[in-house]
Design an enzyme around this catalytic site. Sequence first.
Site, PDB file in Angstrom:
ATOM      1  N   LYS A 229      34.363 -12.205  29.383  1.00  0.00           N
ATOM      2  CA  LYS A 229      33.614 -12.728  30.525  1.00  0.00           C
ATOM      3  C   LYS A 229      33.258 -11.613  31.513  1.00  0.00           C
ATOM      4  O   LYS A 229      32.194 -11.636  32.131  1.00  0.00           O
ATOM      5  CB  LYS A 229      34.418 -13.845  31.197  1.00  0.00           C
ATOM      6  CG  LYS A 229      34.681 -15.030  30.269  1.00  0.00           C
ATOM      7  CD  LYS A 229      35.582 -16.059  30.917  1.00  0.00           C
ATOM      8  CE  LYS A 229      35.886 -17.202  29.948  1.00  0.00           C
ATOM      9  NZ  LYS A 229      36.739 -16.766  28.818  1.00  0.00           N
TER      10      LYS A 229
ATOM     11  N   ASP B 226      43.819  -9.156  36.125  1.00  0.00           N
ATOM     12  CA  ASP B 226      44.711  -9.846  35.193  1.00  0.00           C
ATOM     13  C   ASP B 226      46.117  -9.287  35.374  1.00  0.00           C
ATOM     14  O   ASP B 226      46.289  -8.103  35.713  1.00  0.00           O
ATOM     15  CB  ASP B 226      44.258  -9.649  33.742  1.00  0.00           C
ATOM     16  CG  ASP B 226      44.888 -10.660  32.798  1.00  0.00           C
ATOM     17  OD1 ASP B 226      44.230 -11.679  32.497  1.00  0.00           O
ATOM     18  OD2 ASP B 226      46.048 -10.449  32.369  1.00  0.00           O
TER      19      ASP B 226
ATOM     20  N   CYS C  26      40.781 -23.356  28.212  1.00  0.00           N
ATOM     21  CA  CYS C  26      40.587 -23.630  26.779  1.00  0.00           C
ATOM     22  C   CYS C  26      41.667 -24.619  26.332  1.00  0.00           C
ATOM     23  O   CYS C  26      42.480 -24.337  25.450  1.00  0.00           O
ATOM     24  CB  CYS C  26      40.623 -22.346  25.957  1.00  0.00           C
ATOM     25  SG  CYS C  26      42.124 -21.357  26.142  1.00  0.00           S
TER      26      CYS C  26
END
Length: 429
Positions: free
Chosen positions: A252, A267, A362
């Site tokens: 992304k 992250d 997800c």
Amino acid sequence: MSKAPNRPRRTRGQEPDGPGVPARRAALKLLDAVLRRGLALEQALDSAASGLAPNDRGLAHAIAAEALRRLPDLDALIDSATQRDLPDDAKARFALRIALVQALALGTPGHAAISTVLPLVDGGPRKLVHGVFGTLVRQGAALPEPPTLPDPVALRWHAAWGDQMIEDAERAVAVPPPLDLTLRDPAHAPDLPGKSLLPGHLRLDEKALVTGIEGYAEGDWWVQDLAASIPARLIGKGSGTALDLCAAPGGKTLQLAAAGWAVTAVDVSESRLARLHENLERTGLAATVIAADLLEWQPREPADAVLLDAPCSATGIFRRHPDVLHRVRPSLIAEMAALQSRLLDRAAAWVKPGGILVFSTCSLEPQEGEAQLARFLAGHPEFAIAPISPNELPEGVTPREDGSLRLLPGALAESGGLDGFFIVRLRRS
């Protein structure tokens, strides 16, 4: 001197492993790691396959993954041929799962399937494994198509989505998903056999070694499931600032950078960010990459666009990672949902007035999608759904009435399917 791969394994009082046995021994370790210790298949691979040559490492992974796809049906066969059910964690049951999935699903000749598994068990269990395998082969045993979902998963998903979803999920788990590429520049697509389901996307007709595909070295594309590419697509092109939160492994971030945004990718995992650094260098795209815990970090100033692809149970990627069918429990779903709530609340403060916040998971669990959206909107009246339009999605995929998107296993099944996702785009007033 480096250690030679596949050196025969020898322990006190045992003969060294013969050809083919190390890969099966690694497959057994992988199954044990997932089913008994609750580890992700990919997480356990390096340890379980340590010292194996690449081909044997790949074989061990393939055997374990296929066994996880078909575990309820393998166990049903085993139980049909034993006087008393073997314990779930018995080594004999693990060995039979490995032998049977090879013979009945992977096309391994029966003699090779059993001869490479028997060294994994000692004493009486070896005779049991040989006898049960032989009985089932003589009876012409076969695995059902499509495979059966584990009961806890089927019950949970049926309560949320109904009969059709279960049928679609069983068909989806039978076959590993296709390979999708996201193109750095849609105007310069590589000449590869496949089909495009959205601008800047290519679904290859056949799988291949990624580094050997045309355009890899030039950075023309990166591997990214089509469903996983939708959240960044909903932000679109821009020249302002964008935050990609929980950014690793980085697909992304690459999308946003290619679309013109000045991207900051954050992250908590430095090791997973290593792949993002590699792909930025390979593609020639630019982003600021930060390793930090989002529960403690905050940006210097709000951004025009924020993308939170939040940590989740990952049950939506069960086609690619069938271990989630066996290791994800309601307790983990609840834990992930609580974390998502905290992250969403923090991310909301980092969006400029008039800016966009895209939230995605997800996951096929309503707690990690629809319930998150309802909770967030109730607590953040400054945000409203910016409805997704059908022309932003692949043909045949439609948004929900409220403008959010829920991707279930039956989506685009005739074209290779999509991972399960929940995605919503929100605008701050």
